[in-house]
Scaffold this motif. Structure first.
Motif, mmCIF file in Angstrom:
data_model
loop_
_atom_site.group_PDB
_atom_site.id
_atom_site.type_symbol
_atom_site.label_atom_id
_atom_site.label_comp_id
_atom_site.label_asym_id
_atom_site.label_seq_id
_atom_site.Cartn_x
_atom_site.Cartn_y
_atom_site.Cartn_z
ATOM 1 N N SER A 211 14.879 -6.199 11.481
ATOM 2 C CA SER A 211 15.727 -6.370 12.665
ATOM 3 C C SER A 211 16.118 -7.835 12.844
ATOM 4 C CB SER A 211 14.993 -5.862 13.912
ATOM 5 O OG SER A 211 15.785 -6.050 15.066
ATOM 6 N N ILE A 212 15.158 -8.730 12.695
ATOM 7 C CA ILE A 212 15.425 -10.163 12.876
ATOM 8 C C ILE A 212 16.408 -10.671 11.821
ATOM 9 C CG2 ILE A 212 14.339 -12.451 12.686
ATOM 10 C CD1 ILE A 212 11.873 -11.110 14.107
ATOM 11 N N LYS A 213 16.250 -10.242 10.577
ATOM 12 C CA LYS A 213 17.189 -10.644 9.528
ATOM 13 C C LYS A 213 18.596 -10.137 9.833
ATOM 14 C CE LYS A 213 16.400 -10.763 5.204
ATOM 15 N NZ LYS A 213 16.116 -10.359 3.803
ATOM 16 N N LEU A 214 18.708 -8.894 10.265
ATOM 17 C CA LEU A 214 20.021 -8.322 10.586
ATOM 18 C C LEU A 214 20.708 -9.094 11.709
ATOM 19 C CD1 LEU A 214 19.303 -4.472 10.393
ATOM 20 C CD2 LEU A 214 20.777 -5.793 8.865
ATOM 21 N N ILE A 215 19.930 -9.494 12.708
ATOM 22 C CA ILE A 215 20.509 -10.240 13.828
ATOM 23 C C ILE A 215 20.980 -11.617 13.379
ATOM 24 C CG2 ILE A 215 19.951 -11.418 15.995
ATOM 25 C CD1 ILE A 215 20.581 -8.482 16.367
ATOM 26 N N PHE A 216 20.160 -12.327 12.640
ATOM 27 C CA PHE A 216 20.554 -13.655 12.176
ATOM 28 C C PHE A 216 21.764 -13.592 11.243
ATOM 29 C CE2 PHE A 216 16.655 -15.451 13.890
ATOM 30 C CZ PHE A 216 17.045 -16.751 14.179
ATOM 31 N N VAL A 235 24.295 -4.857 13.809
ATOM 32 C CA VAL A 235 23.657 -5.297 15.055
ATOM 33 C C VAL A 235 23.149 -4.097 15.848
ATOM 34 C CG1 VAL A 235 24.058 -6.433 17.275
ATOM 35 C CG2 VAL A 235 24.942 -7.459 15.183
ATOM 36 N N LEU A 236 23.927 -3.019 15.882
ATOM 37 C CA LEU A 236 23.485 -1.811 16.585
ATOM 38 C C LEU A 236 22.258 -1.209 15.901
ATOM 39 C CD1 LEU A 236 24.093 0.068 18.953
ATOM 40 C CD2 LEU A 236 25.651 1.346 17.470
ATOM 41 N N ASN A 237 22.252 -1.217 14.566
ATOM 42 C CA ASN A 237 21.078 -0.732 13.832
ATOM 43 C C ASN A 237 19.860 -1.609 14.114
ATOM 44 O OD1 ASN A 237 22.661 1.250 12.705
ATOM 45 N ND2 ASN A 237 22.847 0.286 10.697
ATOM 46 N N ALA A 238 20.075 -2.932 14.161
ATOM 47 C CA ALA A 238 18.966 -3.851 14.439
ATOM 48 C C ALA A 238 18.344 -3.562 15.797
ATOM 49 C CB ALA A 238 19.456 -5.299 14.385
ATOM 50 N N SER A 239 19.177 -3.255 16.770
ATOM 51 C CA SER A 239 18.685 -2.941 18.109
ATOM 52 C C SER A 239 17.778 -1.719 18.082
ATOM 53 C CB SER A 239 19.874 -2.703 19.043
ATOM 54 O OG SER A 239 19.429 -2.273 20.313
ATOM 55 N N CYS A 240 18.226 -0.691 17.382
ATOM 56 C CA CYS A 240 17.441 0.550 17.294
ATOM 57 C C CYS A 240 16.143 0.332 16.523
ATOM 58 C CB CYS A 240 18.293 1.631 16.627
ATOM 59 S SG CYS A 240 17.535 3.267 16.624
ATOM 60 N N ILE A 241 16.228 -0.418 15.435
ATOM 61 C CA ILE A 241 15.039 -0.697 14.616
ATOM 62 C C ILE A 241 13.994 -1.460 15.432
ATOM 63 C CG2 ILE A 241 14.211 -2.008 12.615
ATOM 64 C CD1 ILE A 241 16.960 -1.347 11.298
ATOM 65 N N ALA A 242 14.452 -2.455 16.202
ATOM 66 C CA ALA A 242 13.517 -3.197 17.061
ATOM 67 C C ALA A 242 12.907 -2.279 18.110
ATOM 68 C CB ALA A 242 14.233 -4.363 17.729
ATOM 69 N N GLY A 243 13.707 -1.349 18.619
ATOM 70 C CA GLY A 243 13.182 -0.381 19.586
ATOM 71 C C GLY A 243 12.073 0.471 18.989
ATOM 72 N N MET A 244 12.253 0.892 17.745
ATOM 73 C CA MET A 244 11.214 1.674 17.058
ATOM 74 C C MET A 244 9.913 0.881 16.983
ATOM 75 S SD MET A 244 13.346 3.131 13.803
ATOM 76 C CE MET A 244 14.865 4.071 13.981
ATOM 77 N N ALA A 245 10.053 -0.426 16.781
ATOM 78 C CA ALA A 245 8.859 -1.275 16.674
ATOM 79 C C ALA A 245 8.176 -1.422 18.018
ATOM 80 C CB ALA A 245 9.235 -2.642 16.111
ATOM 81 N N LEU A 324 16.375 -20.448 16.188
ATOM 82 C CA LEU A 324 16.732 -19.702 17.398
ATOM 83 C C LEU A 324 17.665 -20.519 18.286
ATOM 84 C CD1 LEU A 324 13.231 -18.212 18.317
ATOM 85 C CD2 LEU A 324 15.224 -16.915 17.552
ATOM 86 N N LYS A 325 17.385 -21.803 18.424
ATOM 87 C CA LYS A 325 18.229 -22.673 19.250
ATOM 88 C C LYS A 325 19.641 -22.765 18.680
ATOM 89 C CE LYS A 325 14.571 -25.557 21.257
ATOM 90 N NZ LYS A 325 13.956 -26.891 21.343
ATOM 91 N N ARG A 326 19.741 -22.873 17.352
ATOM 92 C CA ARG A 326 21.069 -22.935 16.726
ATOM 93 C C ARG A 326 21.842 -21.645 16.967
ATOM 94 N NH1 ARG A 326 18.163 -25.801 12.629
ATOM 95 N NH2 ARG A 326 17.781 -23.863 11.479
ATOM 96 N N LEU A 327 21.151 -20.515 16.856
ATOM 97 C CA LEU A 327 21.807 -19.233 17.085
ATOM 98 C C LEU A 327 22.270 -19.114 18.533
ATOM 99 C CD1 LEU A 327 22.659 -16.423 16.117
ATOM 100 C CD2 LEU A 327 20.361 -15.600 16.682
ATOM 101 N N LYS A 328 21.400 -19.465 19.475
ATOM 102 C CA LYS A 328 21.782 -19.389 20.887
ATOM 103 C C LYS A 328 22.963 -20.299 21.196
ATOM 104 C CE LYS A 328 17.625 -20.076 22.654
ATOM 105 N NZ LYS A 328 16.622 -20.260 23.741
ATOM 106 N N LYS A 329 22.994 -21.474 20.591
ATOM 107 C CA LYS A 329 24.108 -22.393 20.819
ATOM 108 C C LYS A 329 25.413 -21.797 20.300
ATOM 109 C CE LYS A 329 25.581 -27.176 20.125
ATOM 110 N NZ LYS A 329 25.225 -28.502 19.547
ATOM 111 N N SER A 330 25.355 -21.126 19.149
ATOM 112 C CA SER A 330 26.562 -20.507 18.591
ATOM 113 C C SER A 330 27.058 -19.366 19.461
ATOM 114 C CB SER A 330 26.282 -19.997 17.170
ATOM 115 O OG SER A 330 25.492 -18.827 17.185
#
Length: 384
Positions: A211-216, A235-245, A324-330
């Motif tokens: 999930s984290i790789k898919l988001i990044f 991104v939608l798949n990543a959301s579901c995968i994280a939910g499973m976790a 994470l900070k770089r991603l949030k800034k983008s």
């Protein structure tokens, strides 16, 4: 003879259909009457009518509840519950963001409570969840967040987990940029907290890392171009995968603090999580101290997953935080709570109550480092 009961387990009760046009699976549903829980946006965009039409092809008539509001409170759920009883539904469909799915879960939860007080066992309708945002993962979890007397309350109950999830990314192509950012960061926090949870396992680790790789790899692309089908799907798949976790591991204080803060100051859940994330990681990893504990080790492993330098736990954790900070800034996420226009004295006056509420939140027990109330106050202060 004493028997030792092993409690380690991984549960996934939801069947998942995914990628473009998967909404058409509704044509194959078996049932007679459906209650559809939605919001006015899904109605305006035409997706609600699509659901009604597909169910009609299955011979299922529909009653519609579009009274969903952000952060659904018990009065909204009571309205939906009344309509559910009147409809005689054997199929329950939730289409919309986390609030729509949480409302449907609330209907199930309270109807079952009422039935049990009368000595009855509630037959569960076929529960189908169709997310219109890529954030909550609620379509595969037994979590629901509702508002009662101004406070967000977390409900955790296996009975409210959807039976079917439909991930059709055409349903999220009209999401505003700010919501893409908020919900995408929420996905990331779900996966991070599940990875460092005290209940993490090999099974949930694999889901979190993916999930984290898919988001990044995809969130910034989706943020800049909502028509990019591949990025939307991922991104939608990543959301579901994280939910499973996280439905198997629980979450942590990032969510506890966000529930209290967002409910008090009416800030979106994803944005609340984003603003608190850095300070929570710093606390969990004990970066102000030895940084040699369980949480620091886990954050460093996530740095390795992203191919970042992690020769030591401290180096890995710091580099993960920088990513994470770089991603949030983008994604144009603010640097601090002050940037939201929240008055400092009003914020400070609320700190005691915010910390007490977060400490009692159902996400706190699985946090990797157990905080005191003062710890939580300091995290809030650092984020301001």
């Amino acid at each position: 003879m004493e028997v030792t009961i092993i409690e380690d387990q991984f549960i996934l009760k939801t069947k998942v259909f995914f990628n473009n046009q998967s909404l058409q699976y509704l044509k194959k549903i078996t049932g007679s009457r459906a209650l559809i829980v939605s919001d006015s946006i899904m109605e305006t965009l035409g997706y609600l009518q699509e659901v009604i039409d597909y169910l009609q092809e299955s011979g299922i008539t529909s009653t519609v509840f579009t009274g969903v509001r952000p952060d659904p409170d018990v009065s909204i759920i009571a309205d939906g519950l009344k309509l559910y009883r009147e409809s005689g539904a054997d199929v329950l469909v939730a289409i919309g963001g986390g609030s729509a799915i949480d409302t449907a879960k609330g209907i199930l939860y309270f109807e079952r409570k009422f039935e049990s007080t009368e000595g009855k066992e509630m037959p569960k309708p076929l529960f189908i969840a169709i997310p219109s945002t890529s954030g909550t993962g609620s379509e595969v979890t037994d979590f629901s967040v509702i508002t009662s007397e101004g406070e967000k309350v977390v409900i955790i109950d296996e009975f409210i987990a959807p039976d079917i999830a439909i991930l059709d990314s055409t349903c999220i192509q009209h999401v505003p940029q700010r919501v893409v950012a908020d919900t995408g960061i929420d996905v990331l926090v779900h996966a991070i907290e599940a990875y460092v949870s005290t209940k993490a396992t090999d099974f949930t680790d694999a889901l979190c890392e993916k999930s984290i790789k898919l988001i990044f790899e995809n969130l910034e692309t989706f943020f800049k171009d909502s028509k990019n089908t591949q990025a939307r799907d991922r991104v939608l798949n990543a959301s579901c995968i994280a939910g499973m976790a996280f439905t198997n591991t629980g979450l942590g204080i990032n969510h506890s603090l966000a529930h209290a803060f967002g409910g008090t100051f009416h800030i979106s859940h994803g944005r609340s999580n984003a603003l608190l994330l850095d300070a929570v990681i710093e606390f969990n990893a004990n970066l102000g101290g030895s940084a040699d504990g369980y949480a620091a080790d886990r954050y460093a492993k996530l740095a390795e997953v992203l191919k970042l330098p992690a020769r030591t736990r401290r180096e890995g954790t710091v580099n993960f935080m920088l990513a994470l900070k770089r991603l949030k800034k983008s994604l144009k996420v603010e640097d601090n709570i002050r940037s939201l226009g929240i008055n400092q004295s009003e914020f400070e006056d609320a700190l005691e109550q915010l910390a007490e509420t977060a400490l009692l939140d159902r996400c706190t027990p699985t946090n990797p480092r157990q905080p005191s109330k003062q710890d939580l106050i300091r995290i809030y202060q650092k984020c301001y």
